[in-house]
Design an enzyme around this catalytic site. Structure first.
Site, PDB file in Angstrom:
ATOM      1  N   GLY A  76       0.844  -1.194   0.094  1.00 56.31           N
ATOM      2  CA  GLY A  76      -0.082  -0.095  -0.111  1.00 56.31           C
ATOM      3  C   GLY A  76       0.806   1.249  -0.205  1.00 56.31           C
ATOM      4  O   GLY A  76       1.993   1.267  -0.462  1.00 56.31           O
ATOM      5  N   LEU A  83       0.528   3.588  -2.150  1.00 53.56           N
ATOM      6  CA  LEU A  83       0.871   3.493  -3.614  1.00 53.56           C
ATOM      7  C   LEU A  83       1.396   4.553  -4.219  1.00 53.56           C
ATOM      8  O   LEU A  83       0.861   5.722  -4.108  1.00 53.56           O
ATOM      9  CB  LEU A  83      -0.257   2.851  -4.242  1.00 53.56           C
ATOM     10  N   HIS A  84       2.506   4.452  -5.093  1.00 53.00           N
ATOM     11  CA  HIS A  84       3.112   5.698  -5.589  1.00 53.00           C
ATOM     12  C   HIS A  84       3.293   5.279  -7.302  1.00 53.00           C
ATOM     13  O   HIS A  84       2.963   3.920  -7.682  1.00 53.00           O
ATOM     14  CB  HIS A  84       4.332   6.155  -5.088  1.00 53.00           C
ATOM     15  N   GLY A  98       5.712   4.252  -8.761  1.00 59.63           N
ATOM     16  CA  GLY A  98       6.348   2.802  -8.787  1.00 59.63           C
ATOM     17  C   GLY A  98       5.295   1.720  -8.888  1.00 59.63           C
ATOM     18  O   GLY A  98       5.553   0.652  -9.705  1.00 59.63           O
ATOM     19  N   HIS A  99       4.637   1.667  -7.669  1.00 58.39           N
ATOM     20  CA  HIS A  99       3.578   0.640  -7.750  1.00 58.39           C
ATOM     21  C   HIS A  99       2.686   0.670  -9.077  1.00 58.39           C
ATOM     22  O   HIS A  99       2.225  -0.452  -9.691  1.00 58.39           O
ATOM     23  CB  HIS A  99       2.517   0.746  -6.583  1.00 58.39           C
ATOM     24  N   GLY A 116       9.277  -5.114  -8.123  1.00 61.08           N
ATOM     25  CA  GLY A 116      10.186  -3.948  -8.766  1.00 61.08           C
ATOM     26  C   GLY A 116      11.622  -4.267  -8.412  1.00 61.08           C
ATOM     27  O   GLY A 116      12.022  -4.917  -7.446  1.00 61.08           O
ATOM     28  N   LYS A 126      13.617  -2.381  -7.735  1.00 64.59           N
ATOM     29  CA  LYS A 126      13.969  -1.426  -6.603  1.00 64.59           C
ATOM     30  C   LYS A 126      14.419  -2.328  -5.251  1.00 64.59           C
ATOM     31  O   LYS A 126      15.301  -2.083  -4.664  1.00 64.59           O
ATOM     32  CB  LYS A 126      12.778  -0.531  -5.974  1.00 64.59           C
ATOM     33  N   GLN A 168      15.103  -8.774  -2.777  1.00 61.34           N
ATOM     34  CA  GLN A 168      13.684  -9.593  -2.560  1.00 61.34           C
ATOM     35  C   GLN A 168      13.568 -10.446  -3.876  1.00 61.34           C
ATOM     36  O   GLN A 168      13.098 -11.661  -3.749  1.00 61.34           O
ATOM     37  CB  GLN A 168      12.789  -8.407  -2.451  1.00 61.34           C
ATOM     38  N   ARG A 172       8.358   5.036   2.036  1.00 59.95           N
ATOM     39  CA  ARG A 172       9.335   5.415   3.038  1.00 59.95           C
ATOM     40  C   ARG A 172       9.649   6.927   2.879  1.00 59.95           C
ATOM     41  O   ARG A 172      10.140   7.597   3.767  1.00 59.95           O
ATOM     42  CB  ARG A 172      10.254   4.689   3.511  1.00 59.95           C
TER      43      ARG A 172
HETATM   44  P1  AMP Z   1       6.189  -2.274  -1.254  1.00 61.10           P
HETATM   45  O1  AMP Z   1       4.659  -1.813  -1.271  1.00 61.10           O
HETATM   46  O2  AMP Z   1       7.317  -1.244  -0.843  1.00 61.10           O
HETATM   47  O3  AMP Z   1       6.180  -3.471  -0.557  1.00 61.10           O
HETATM   48  O4  AMP Z   1       6.314  -2.458  -2.982  1.00 61.10           O
HETATM   49  C1  AMP Z   1       5.485  -3.222  -3.639  1.00 61.10           C
HETATM   50  C2  AMP Z   1       6.337  -3.603  -5.065  1.00 61.10           C
HETATM   51  O5  AMP Z   1       6.639  -2.350  -5.510  1.00 61.10           O
HETATM   52  C3  AMP Z   1       7.751  -4.159  -4.875  1.00 61.10           C
HETATM   53  O6  AMP Z   1       7.755  -5.188  -5.599  1.00 61.10           O
HETATM   54  C4  AMP Z   1       8.561  -3.118  -4.900  1.00 61.10           C
HETATM   55  O7  AMP Z   1       9.859  -3.451  -5.346  1.00 61.10           O
HETATM   56  C5  AMP Z   1       7.862  -2.275  -5.896  1.00 61.10           C
HETATM   57  N1  AMP Z   1       8.357  -0.890  -6.031  1.00 61.10           N
HETATM   58  C6  AMP Z   1       8.540  -0.197  -4.981  1.00 61.10           C
HETATM   59  N2  AMP Z   1       9.246   1.207  -5.131  1.00 61.10           N
HETATM   60  C7  AMP Z   1       9.116   0.970  -6.552  1.00 61.10           C
HETATM   61  C8  AMP Z   1       9.815   1.913  -7.537  1.00 61.10           C
HETATM   62  N3  AMP Z   1      10.287   3.087  -7.031  1.00 61.10           N
HETATM   63  N4  AMP Z   1       9.827   1.371  -8.757  1.00 61.10           N
HETATM   64  C9  AMP Z   1       9.542   0.356  -9.138  1.00 61.10           C
HETATM   65  N5  AMP Z   1       8.949  -0.723  -8.165  1.00 61.10           N
HETATM   66  C10 AMP Z   1       8.834  -0.145  -7.101  1.00 61.10           C
END
Ligand code: AMP
Length: 287
Positions: A37, A39-40, A42-43, A154, A156, A160, A194
């Site tokens: 969640g 979400l930005h 990247g998501h 990602g 990123k 993982q 974050r």
């Molecule tokens: P999170 O919500 O932080 O657990 O991220 C969920 C998914 O979004 C993970 O696969 C992350 O690698 C991906 N993600 C987070 N930040 C980015 C970003 N800046 N660019 C691409 N994917 C991202």
């Protein structure tokens, strides 16, 4: 876009989508985008990629307690359910899976866990004991529930990705892991939920990570392949910004996460650093 709360609902949706309930088997492709969640863009890029590759797309939204250490930010992790629903819907998700902790961990602290030995102790796993055990466990639960053809992650979170690729291979799961590029702000900072923790001054200091990444990329482009000078160059970039505390700077094989002496195709150059109380990560794959 429908919001699903239980594993049973998600599995029922997936099986109906696949055609097990009457449609042509094999015509449909199910995509899953796991997120925590907040979400930005990247998501959004992951959901977009899933939409392009799949006939049916589920986004999961779950702040997974087992991947946070006891002194980490689980309680204060940003939560923005309404905005997340709007973004997932606008990117074309068919369903949003948002379970409770009890739904995904019905046995509480006596839960079954998935361990990916070796890899889980490298990079972020070394700094965050138990983190990848939590990640592997929750992603295994999501893959077993949604039975997707493709799951989108990602770059990123590059360590993982290595852990999850190994898990999928070892458990012989039927899902293919798709890795999407890092989405950055216009000044280079990798987008992260974050980043919301950063003060304006810290936001500027945080650019040290992407600056070091770009510097190392340019040295590789100029022909430098040896680990030692590349790591030294990155450390120099950080020396200019003493407010930022390095957690690790590493040049590793992306599949084993073990250090390499020279960069080769699929070498991962990765950084984790503390900016104030916020731990940020960034990386590049040296081709
Ligand atoms: P999170 O919500 O932080 O657990 O991220 C969920 C998914 O979004 C993970 O696969 C992350 O690698 C991906 N993600 C987070 N930040 C980015 C970003 N800046 N660019 C691409 N994917 C991202």
């Amino acid at each position: 876009m429908e919001v699903l709360r239980t594993v049973t609902e998600l599995r029922r949706w997936s099986r109906a989508a696949r055609g097990a309930l009457g449609n042509t088997i094999g015509a449909n492709r199910i995509g899953l985008v796991p997120t925590m969640g907040a979400l930005h863009a990247g998501h959004a890029s992951l959901i977009h990629a899933a939409r392009a590759a799949c006939t049916h797309v589920a986004v999961s939204l779950f702040v997974n307690p087992t991947q946070f250490g006891p002194n980490e930010d689980y309680a204060r992790y940003p939560r923005s359910f309404e905005a997340d629903c709007a973004l997932a819907k606008s990117e074309g998700a068919d369903v949003l899976f948002a379970p409770t902790v009890e739904e995904l961990y019905p046995s509480g602290s006596d839960s079954t866990f998935v361990e990916v030995p070796g890899l889980s102790n490298c990079l972020d796993g070394a700094s965050r004991p138990g983190h990848f055990r939590g990640v592997a466990t929750v992603v295994a639960k999501l893959l077993i529930a949604a039975e997707p053809d493709l799951a989108f992650f990602g770059q990123k979170d590059a360590a993982q990705v290595a852990v999850l690729r190994r898990m999928v291979a070892d458990l012989r799961l039927a899902t293919e892991i798709v890795v999407c590029p890092i989405v950055r702000d216009s000044d280079g900072l990798a987008l992260s939920s974050r980043n919301a923790y950063l003060t304006p001054a810290e936001r500027t200091q945080a650019l040290t990570l992407s600056r070091a990444i770009r510097h190392v990329e340019s040295l590789v482009t100029q022909g430098e392949r040896r680990s030692e000078p590349l790591l030294a160059a990155a450390h120099e970039v950080f020396a200019a910004e003493p407010a930022v505390r390095i957690d690790y700077i590493a040049l590793v094989d992306w599949s084993t996460l073990l250090p390499v002496a020279t960069a080769a195709p699929d070498t991962l150059f990765a950084i984790a650093a503390w900016v104030g109380a916020t731990r940020l990560i960034d990386n590049t794959i040296l081709r």
